[in-house]
Design a protein around this motif. Structure first.
Motif, mmCIF file in Angstrom:
data_model
loop_
_atom_site.group_PDB
_atom_site.id
_atom_site.type_symbol
_atom_site.label_atom_id
_atom_site.label_comp_id
_atom_site.label_asym_id
_atom_site.label_seq_id
_atom_site.Cartn_x
_atom_site.Cartn_y
_atom_site.Cartn_z
ATOM 1 N N ILE A 44 4.369 -4.287 16.451
ATOM 2 C CA ILE A 44 5.339 -5.381 16.578
ATOM 3 C C ILE A 44 5.201 -6.040 17.946
ATOM 4 C CG2 ILE A 44 7.817 -5.955 16.697
ATOM 5 C CD1 ILE A 44 8.205 -3.678 14.625
ATOM 6 N N VAL A 45 5.229 -7.367 17.933
ATOM 7 C CA VAL A 45 5.253 -8.143 19.181
ATOM 8 C C VAL A 45 6.548 -8.956 19.161
ATOM 9 C CG1 VAL A 45 4.158 -10.096 20.366
ATOM 10 C CG2 VAL A 45 2.747 -8.238 19.467
ATOM 11 N N GLY A 99 -2.139 -13.438 21.967
ATOM 12 C CA GLY A 99 -3.165 -12.391 22.052
ATOM 13 C C GLY A 99 -2.634 -10.990 22.263
ATOM 14 N N GLY A 155 -0.756 -9.105 20.209
ATOM 15 C CA GLY A 155 -0.979 -8.296 19.002
ATOM 16 C C GLY A 155 -2.421 -7.818 18.923
ATOM 17 N N TYR A 212 -4.995 -8.623 11.226
ATOM 18 C CA TYR A 212 -5.891 -7.516 10.853
ATOM 19 C C TYR A 212 -7.220 -8.037 10.284
ATOM 20 C CZ TYR A 212 -1.688 -4.658 11.449
ATOM 21 O OH TYR A 212 -0.566 -4.049 11.963
ATOM 22 N N THR A 215 2.568 -12.162 6.699
ATOM 23 C CA THR A 215 1.319 -12.928 6.696
ATOM 24 C C THR A 215 0.669 -12.962 8.082
ATOM 25 O OG1 THR A 215 2.688 -14.876 6.903
ATOM 26 C CG2 THR A 215 1.844 -14.401 4.718
ATOM 27 N N ALA A 216 1.480 -12.938 9.140
ATOM 28 C CA ALA A 216 0.903 -12.944 10.495
ATOM 29 C C ALA A 216 0.103 -11.661 10.712
ATOM 30 C CB ALA A 216 2.014 -13.061 11.535
ATOM 31 N N ALA A 217 0.680 -10.543 10.277
ATOM 32 C CA ALA A 217 -0.004 -9.257 10.444
ATOM 33 C C ALA A 217 -1.291 -9.230 9.622
ATOM 34 C CB ALA A 217 0.919 -8.120 10.016
ATOM 35 N N ARG A 273 -0.996 -0.212 6.109
ATOM 36 C CA ARG A 273 -0.285 -0.780 4.975
ATOM 37 C C ARG A 273 0.701 -1.803 5.522
ATOM 38 N NH1 ARG A 273 4.342 1.147 1.733
ATOM 39 N NH2 ARG A 273 3.871 0.871 -0.484
ATOM 40 N N GLU A 332 13.293 -9.200 10.449
ATOM 41 C CA GLU A 332 13.043 -10.650 10.433
ATOM 42 C C GLU A 332 12.365 -11.081 9.128
ATOM 43 O OE1 GLU A 332 10.229 -10.954 13.829
ATOM 44 O OE2 GLU A 332 8.772 -11.646 12.355
ATOM 45 N N HIS A 333 11.823 -10.120 8.377
ATOM 46 C CA HIS A 333 11.131 -10.476 7.131
ATOM 47 C C HIS A 333 12.092 -10.630 5.951
ATOM 48 C CE1 HIS A 333 7.474 -9.864 9.265
ATOM 49 N NE2 HIS A 333 7.795 -8.626 9.554
ATOM 50 N N ARG A 368 4.621 -14.285 20.847
ATOM 51 C CA ARG A 368 3.561 -14.251 19.814
ATOM 52 C C ARG A 368 2.518 -15.336 20.006
ATOM 53 N NH1 ARG A 368 7.480 -12.666 14.791
ATOM 54 N NH2 ARG A 368 8.023 -10.632 15.692
ATOM 55 N N ARG A 369 1.409 -15.160 19.333
ATOM 56 C CA ARG A 369 0.278 -16.091 19.343
ATOM 57 C C ARG A 369 -0.305 -16.237 20.746
ATOM 58 N NH1 ARG A 369 -0.258 -18.392 14.071
ATOM 59 N NH2 ARG A 369 -2.459 -18.724 14.342
HETATM 60 C C1 LIG Z 1 1.766 -9.520 13.506
HETATM 61 C C2 LIG Z 1 2.069 -9.676 14.996
HETATM 62 C C3 LIG Z 1 2.077 -8.315 15.652
HETATM 63 C C4 LIG Z 1 0.975 -10.570 15.629
HETATM 64 O O1 LIG Z 1 1.182 -10.571 17.034
HETATM 65 P P1 LIG Z 1 0.626 -11.741 17.969
HETATM 66 O O2 LIG Z 1 0.757 -11.311 19.379
HETATM 67 O O3 LIG Z 1 1.257 -13.035 17.598
HETATM 68 O O4 LIG Z 1 -0.914 -11.782 17.526
HETATM 69 P P2 LIG Z 1 -2.109 -12.521 18.274
HETATM 70 O O5 LIG Z 1 -1.588 -13.589 19.192
HETATM 71 O O6 LIG Z 1 -2.989 -11.494 18.869
HETATM 72 O O7 LIG Z 1 -2.827 -13.218 17.036
HETATM 73 C C5 LIG Z 1 -4.142 -12.888 16.662
HETATM 74 C C6 LIG Z 1 -4.488 -13.550 15.345
HETATM 75 O O8 LIG Z 1 -3.636 -13.082 14.295
HETATM 76 C C7 LIG Z 1 -3.434 -14.158 13.359
HETATM 77 N N1 LIG Z 1 -2.028 -14.560 13.362
HETATM 78 C C8 LIG Z 1 -1.077 -14.230 14.266
HETATM 79 N N2 LIG Z 1 0.107 -14.787 13.919
HETATM 80 C C9 LIG Z 1 -0.121 -15.480 12.787
HETATM 81 C C10 LIG Z 1 0.711 -16.259 11.947
HETATM 82 N N3 LIG Z 1 2.022 -16.455 12.206
HETATM 83 N N4 LIG Z 1 0.167 -16.809 10.833
HETATM 84 C C11 LIG Z 1 -1.146 -16.643 10.532
HETATM 85 N N5 LIG Z 1 -1.983 -15.894 11.315
HETATM 86 C C12 LIG Z 1 -1.476 -15.331 12.415
HETATM 87 C C13 LIG Z 1 -4.287 -15.318 13.833
HETATM 88 O O9 LIG Z 1 -5.579 -15.180 13.278
HETATM 89 C C14 LIG Z 1 -4.320 -15.044 15.326
HETATM 90 O O10 LIG Z 1 -5.410 -15.655 15.973
HETATM 91 P P3 LIG Z 1 -5.239 -17.165 16.556
HETATM 92 O O11 LIG Z 1 -3.949 -17.194 17.335
HETATM 93 O O12 LIG Z 1 -6.436 -17.339 17.417
HETATM 94 O O13 LIG Z 1 -5.207 -18.045 15.351
HETATM 95 C C15 LIG Z 1 3.440 -10.399 15.195
HETATM 96 O O14 LIG Z 1 3.453 -11.607 14.487
HETATM 97 C C16 LIG Z 1 4.623 -9.558 14.764
HETATM 98 O O15 LIG Z 1 5.108 -8.725 15.516
HETATM 99 N N6 LIG Z 1 5.137 -9.788 13.532
HETATM 100 C C17 LIG Z 1 6.341 -9.101 13.050
HETATM 101 C C18 LIG Z 1 6.144 -7.633 12.824
HETATM 102 C C19 LIG Z 1 5.069 -7.333 11.823
HETATM 103 O O16 LIG Z 1 4.969 -7.954 10.779
HETATM 104 N N7 LIG Z 1 4.287 -6.334 12.155
HETATM 105 C C20 LIG Z 1 3.207 -5.863 11.321
HETATM 106 C C21 LIG Z 1 3.491 -4.537 10.773
HETATM 107 S S1 LIG Z 1 2.247 -4.069 9.595
#
Ligand SMILES: CC(C)(COP(=O)(O)OP(=O)(O)OC[C@H]1O[C@@H](n2cnc3c(N)ncnc32)[C@H](O)[C@@H]1OP(=O)(O)O)[C@@H](O)C(=O)NCCC(=O)NCCS
Length: 239
Positions: free
Chosen positions: A159-160, A168, A170, A204, A198-200, A192, A35-36, A165-166
């Protein structure tokens, strides 16, 4: 807020991977990484280097070809195609590489070793039970002599599913991996990611990881990195 947190907690069961999860996990892995490609491509095409190169190639061919537009347009598009190909290779190539290495046998790569683990998040979405999240933690291989004495963990495969997403999940998955690293007495956790994720990075940072440095090394050549402009931030949490 408290009720919402309880709801999120009860909504997902985070458990160790089982071989019957394989198909769902691989689909999640493939989708979560590829997706990236699109955002990476749009970001790369907005970079001044690529804007300038597309324009220079098109104008040069336009002038050399006797001021006809079609070949000039095609040459500009060819460069755009190369940029897309490099972005595609960065993420799709990574998936292919991992499908032939640690993801080929998840049980053997992560679960047969007590220093590592692989979790999935199971839940019900739109009436369907399935796997909607995953994460892995391993004991990091030593980089050098300094780390020889140190037990260091690494988190990856986080990965979620885009449909969940959003909410909790992750955060819960990452905390599960952090807790595991604490139990294994790792002194720190490293990870890494890429500049496009940016979401990850947000997740973190929110959980207390600190950015340590950024490298440009990918599994591809330096040329790919120059074209795509993707960098790879490294983060760390001291336990
Ligand atoms: C990264 C990922 C795992 C986050 O999962 P998620 O379940 O949405 O995360 P959470 O709901 O626990 O979010 C926790 C915090 O992360 C940050 N965050 C999550 N998604 C975000 C986004 N799209 N943009 C900015 N910050 C984000 C926020 O601080 C968020 O807190 P908030 O919702 O109170 O603002 C998910 O977006 C994903 O699977 N992305 C694609 C795969 C990927 O990039 N994996 C990382 C590999 S290193």
């Amino acid at each position: 807020m408290l009720l919402y947190k309880i709801y999120i907690f009860l909504r997902w069961v985070i458990r160790r991977y089982k071989p019957s999860d394989r198909a769902a996990v691989l689909t999640l892995f493939r989708n979560g990484i590829t997706e990236h490609i699109r955002p990476a491509f749009f970001k790369a095409m907005c970079h001044p280097d690529n804007v300038a190169l597309t324009a220079i190639i098109s104008v040069t061919i336009y002038l050399l070809d006797g001021c006809t537009c079609s070949l000039a347009l095609m040459s500009g598009l060819a460069w755009v195609g190369i940029v897309y190909y490099c972005c595609h290779e960065t993420y799709a190539g990574y998936v292919e590489e991992k499908l032939h290495t640690d993801m080929r046998d998840i049980q053997a790569s992560f679960l047969d070793n007590p220093d590592s683990c692989f979790w999935v998040a199971e839940g019900i979405v739109d009436g369907e039970t399935g796997i909607f999240g995953m994460v892995a933690a391993v004991r990091k291989a030593h980089d050098g002599e300094e780390e020889e004495q140190e037990r260091c963990g690494e988190i990856f495969r986080m990965i979620v599913s885009s449909s969940c997403r959003r909410s909790g999940l992750g955060t819960r998955l990452t905390r599960t991996a952090i807790e595991f690293c604490r139990e294994r007495k790792y002194s720190r956790i490293v990870l890494r990611t890429s500049s496009i994720q940016t979401a990850a990075i947000g997740l973190y940072l929110r959980l207390g990881f600190k950015h340590t440095h950024t490298d440009t090394l990918s599994h591809r050549s330096d040329w790919h990195t120059w074209v795509t402009k993707i960098t790879f931030p490294r983060m760390e949490m001291v336990l």
